[in-house]
Design a protein around this motif. Structure first.
Motif, PDB file in Angstrom:
ATOM      1  N   ALA A   1      98.898   6.212  -2.695  1.00 55.57           N
ATOM      2  CA  ALA A   1      99.081   5.335  -1.527  1.00 55.57           C
ATOM      3  C   ALA A   1     100.076   5.926  -0.542  1.00 55.57           C
ATOM      4  O   ALA A   1      99.846   5.911   0.671  1.00 55.57           O
ATOM      5  N   THR A   2     101.192   6.449  -1.032  1.00 55.85           N
ATOM      6  CA  THR A   2     102.189   7.026  -0.124  1.00 55.85           C
ATOM      7  C   THR A   2     101.662   8.297   0.541  1.00 55.85           C
ATOM      8  O   THR A   2     101.946   8.555   1.712  1.00 55.85           O
ATOM      9  N   LEU A   3     100.890   9.080  -0.189  1.00 52.90           N
ATOM     10  CA  LEU A   3     100.312  10.286   0.412  1.00 52.90           C
ATOM     11  C   LEU A   3      99.283   9.934   1.487  1.00 52.90           C
ATOM     12  O   LEU A   3      99.237  10.569   2.546  1.00 52.90           O
ATOM     13  N   ALA A   4      98.450   8.927   1.219  1.00 56.09           N
ATOM     14  CA  ALA A   4      97.460   8.510   2.215  1.00 56.09           C
ATOM     15  C   ALA A   4      98.143   7.992   3.471  1.00 56.09           C
ATOM     16  O   ALA A   4      97.735   8.298   4.601  1.00 56.09           O
ATOM     17  N   SER A   5      99.203   7.210   3.285  1.00 55.03           N
ATOM     18  CA  SER A   5      99.965   6.697   4.416  1.00 55.03           C
ATOM     19  C   SER A   5     100.607   7.832   5.206  1.00 55.03           C
ATOM     20  O   SER A   5     100.562   7.863   6.448  1.00 55.03           O
ATOM     21  N   THR A   6     101.195   8.796   4.498  1.00 56.70           N
ATOM     22  CA  THR A   6     101.829   9.936   5.160  1.00 56.70           C
ATOM     23  C   THR A   6     100.806  10.754   5.939  1.00 56.70           C
ATOM     24  O   THR A   6     101.085  11.238   7.039  1.00 56.70           O
ATOM     25  N   PHE A   7      99.619  10.912   5.386  1.00 57.58           N
ATOM     26  CA  PHE A   7      98.560  11.685   6.046  1.00 57.58           C
ATOM     27  C   PHE A   7      98.174  11.059   7.378  1.00 57.58           C
ATOM     28  O   PHE A   7      98.159  11.736   8.418  1.00 57.58           O
ATOM     29  N   LEU A   8      97.854   9.769   7.371  1.00 57.95           N
ATOM     30  CA  LEU A   8      97.445   9.096   8.604  1.00 57.95           C
ATOM     31  C   LEU A   8      98.585   9.049   9.615  1.00 57.95           C
ATOM     32  O   LEU A   8      98.384   9.247  10.820  1.00 57.95           O
ATOM     33  N   THR A   9      99.785   8.805   9.117  1.00 60.60           N
ATOM     34  CA  THR A   9     100.953   8.777  10.000  1.00 60.60           C
ATOM     35  C   THR A   9     101.166  10.128  10.664  1.00 60.60           C
ATOM     36  O   THR A   9     101.499  10.214  11.853  1.00 60.60           O
ATOM     37  N   SER A  10     100.967  11.206   9.907  1.00 56.30           N
ATOM     38  CA  SER A  10     101.195  12.547  10.446  1.00 56.30           C
ATOM     39  C   SER A  10     100.177  12.905  11.513  1.00 56.30           C
ATOM     40  O   SER A  10     100.502  13.576  12.499  1.00 56.30           O
ATOM     41  N   ILE A  11      98.919  12.474  11.336  1.00 62.86           N
ATOM     42  CA  ILE A  11      97.899  12.720  12.368  1.00 62.86           C
ATOM     43  C   ILE A  11      98.324  12.073  13.683  1.00 62.86           C
ATOM     44  O   ILE A  11      98.295  12.701  14.756  1.00 62.86           O
ATOM     45  N   VAL A  12      98.734  10.819  13.607  1.00 64.81           N
ATOM     46  CA  VAL A  12      99.173  10.104  14.807  1.00 64.81           C
ATOM     47  C   VAL A  12     100.428  10.766  15.377  1.00 64.81           C
ATOM     48  O   VAL A  12     100.572  10.899  16.603  1.00 64.81           O
ATOM     49  N   GLY A  13     101.340  11.190  14.513  1.00 66.45           N
ATOM     50  CA  GLY A  13     102.566  11.824  14.977  1.00 66.45           C
ATOM     51  C   GLY A  13     102.318  13.130  15.699  1.00 66.45           C
ATOM     52  O   GLY A  13     102.900  13.392  16.766  1.00 66.45           O
ATOM     53  N   VAL A  14     101.454  13.985  15.157  1.00 66.40           N
ATOM     54  CA  VAL A  14     101.124  15.257  15.816  1.00 66.40           C
ATOM     55  C   VAL A  14     100.487  14.995  17.177  1.00 66.40           C
ATOM     56  O   VAL A  14     100.822  15.655  18.179  1.00 66.40           O
ATOM     57  N   ALA A  15      99.575  14.026  17.227  1.00 64.04           N
ATOM     58  CA  ALA A  15      98.928  13.690  18.500  1.00 64.04           C
ATOM     59  C   ALA A  15      99.943  13.185  19.516  1.00 64.04           C
ATOM     60  O   ALA A  15      99.897  13.548  20.704  1.00 64.04           O
ATOM     61  N   ALA A  16     100.897  12.355  19.057  1.00 67.95           N
ATOM     62  CA  ALA A  16     101.913  11.813  19.966  1.00 67.95           C
ATOM     63  C   ALA A  16     102.777  12.928  20.545  1.00 67.95           C
ATOM     64  O   ALA A  16     103.064  12.957  21.751  1.00 67.95           O
ATOM     65  N   TYR A  17     103.190  13.873  19.699  1.00 73.30           N
ATOM     66  CA  TYR A  17     104.018  14.979  20.177  1.00 73.30           C
ATOM     67  C   TYR A  17     103.217  15.894  21.107  1.00 73.30           C
ATOM     68  O   TYR A  17     103.767  16.435  22.081  1.00 73.30           O
ATOM     69  N   ALA A  18     101.942  16.099  20.816  1.00 77.85           N
ATOM     70  CA  ALA A  18     101.113  16.944  21.682  1.00 77.85           C
ATOM     71  C   ALA A  18     100.992  16.334  23.076  1.00 77.85           C
ATOM     72  O   ALA A  18     101.042  17.041  24.092  1.00 77.85           O
ATOM     73  N   VAL A  19     100.837  15.018  23.139  1.00 76.77           N
ATOM     74  CA  VAL A  19     100.750  14.333  24.439  1.00 76.77           C
ATOM     75  C   VAL A  19     102.092  14.408  25.161  1.00 76.77           C
ATOM     76  O   VAL A  19     102.157  14.687  26.370  1.00 76.77           O
ATOM     77  N   LEU A  20     103.183  14.169  24.426  1.00 83.51           N
ATOM     78  CA  LEU A  20     104.509  14.218  25.039  1.00 83.51           C
ATOM     79  C   LEU A  20     104.839  15.616  25.550  1.00 83.51           C
ATOM     80  O   LEU A  20     105.551  15.776  26.546  1.00 83.51           O
ATOM     81  N   ALA A  21     104.310  16.657  24.887  1.00 86.67           N
ATOM     82  CA  ALA A  21     104.572  18.036  25.306  1.00 86.67           C
ATOM     83  C   ALA A  21     103.959  18.338  26.668  1.00 86.67           C
ATOM     84  O   ALA A  21     104.424  19.234  27.386  1.00 86.67           O
ATOM     85  N   LEU A  22     102.911  17.588  27.046  1.00 89.27           N
ATOM     86  CA  LEU A  22     102.257  17.810  28.334  1.00 89.27           C
ATOM     87  C   LEU A  22     103.084  17.290  29.505  1.00 89.27           C
ATOM     88  O   LEU A  22     102.910  17.730  30.639  1.00 89.27           O
ATOM     89  N   THR A  23     103.982  16.352  29.219  1.00 89.13           N
ATOM     90  CA  THR A  23     104.732  15.707  30.302  1.00 89.13           C
ATOM     91  C   THR A  23     106.238  15.924  30.213  1.00 89.13           C
ATOM     92  O   THR A  23     106.969  15.467  31.079  1.00 89.13           O
TER      93      THR A  23
END
Length: 260
Positions: free
Chosen positions: A180-202
């Motif tokens: 359960a913790t690994l599944a949560s970490t996986f989904l959280t990390s996908i969203v986190g990478v996407a958030a940082y990628a968007v923030l890097a553009l601006t």
């Protein structure tokens, strides 16, 4: 080339040790990336999250084969961590909170949890079961996950290192908590990478992930995590609880050294 090979070996070794107890290994990879591989800050945070995205499918695939994946606990954790990681990423980029106080507080909490879990496990006799402790309520689990997601968004650490000792210490089985913790970490990390990628553009600065290094470390973690998940059913529950406690203490020591 040396950096790439070192990243591959680090991801493999760390994930093999941590995957059986639901820790992605990113928490231990963080100091390696900072002090050995010299990844700049704050890019080290999304690089660590990228490691999770690549590495965690290995143990998750194995846990799925062993019919340990899914369930109510996973949904509760995801419900809290996803909004938390987005908020943490925004705070990290725009407010850049100091890391020293965070590391001291986190070290104190992890050391307390680790010592408590180890002492509680060793205190019981081999023929005894784990002392009865009421499991956290669903709302409490989600709030904890929200806080962990926020911290993970800021510093790029996996939720298993924090949630695992708490949930296992409250009487839940490692075999239930780890997937359960690994599944949560996986989904959280996908969203986190996407958030940082968007923030890097601006936003100016080293904000985007170090893609090559994150992918390389992640490939090592992919293999190591699968191996660790495969080993879990063959390890006694007492050994898994002790491993989780020792990892929490070891991480506390790492953060204390960094803060000093």
């Amino acid at each position: 080339m040396t950096t790439i090979l070192l990243g591959l070996a680090s991801g493999l070794l760390i994930a093999t040790i941590t995957a059986p107890v639901g820790v992605s290994g990113a928490v231990f990879l963080l100091p390696v990336q900072l002090d050995v591989l010299h990844v700049p800050s704050p890019a080290v945070t999304p690089t660590n999250l990228l490691f999770n995205v690549i590495a965690i499918p290995g143990p998750l695939g194995r846990y799925h084969q062993q019919k340990q994946l899914g369930g109510h606990l996973t949904r509760l954790l995801v419900l809290g961590t996803l909004p938390g990681v987005v908020l943490g990423a925004v705070v990290r980029v725009h407010f850049a909170p100091g890391a020293r106080l965070f590391r001291l507080l986190l070290a104190a909490m992890l050391l307390t949890l680790g010592v408590w879990l180890c002492a509680r496990t060793l205190r019981r006799q081999p023929h005894q079961t784990v002392p009865s402790v009421s499991s956290p309520r669903p709302r409490t689990i989600t709030v904890l996950a929200l806080i962990v997601g926020f911290v993970g968004g800021i510093y790029g650490i996996g939720g298993g290192s924090l949630l695992g000792p708490i949930l296992v210490g409250r009487g839940m089985s490692v075999a239930v908590v780890a997937p359960a913790t690994l599944a949560s970490t996986f989904l959280t990390s996908i969203v986190g990478v996407a958030a940082y990628a968007v923030l890097a553009l601006t936003t100016a600065g080293n904000i985007a992930p170090h893609w090559a290094l994150g992918l390389t470390c992640g490939l090592g973690g992919l293999a190591g995590g699968y191996l660790g998940a495969r080993l879990q059913p063959h390890l006694p529950n007492t050994a898994l609880r002790l491993l989780l406690g020792v990892l929490a203490c070891a991480l506390a020591a790492v953060y204390l050294i960094q803060a000093a």
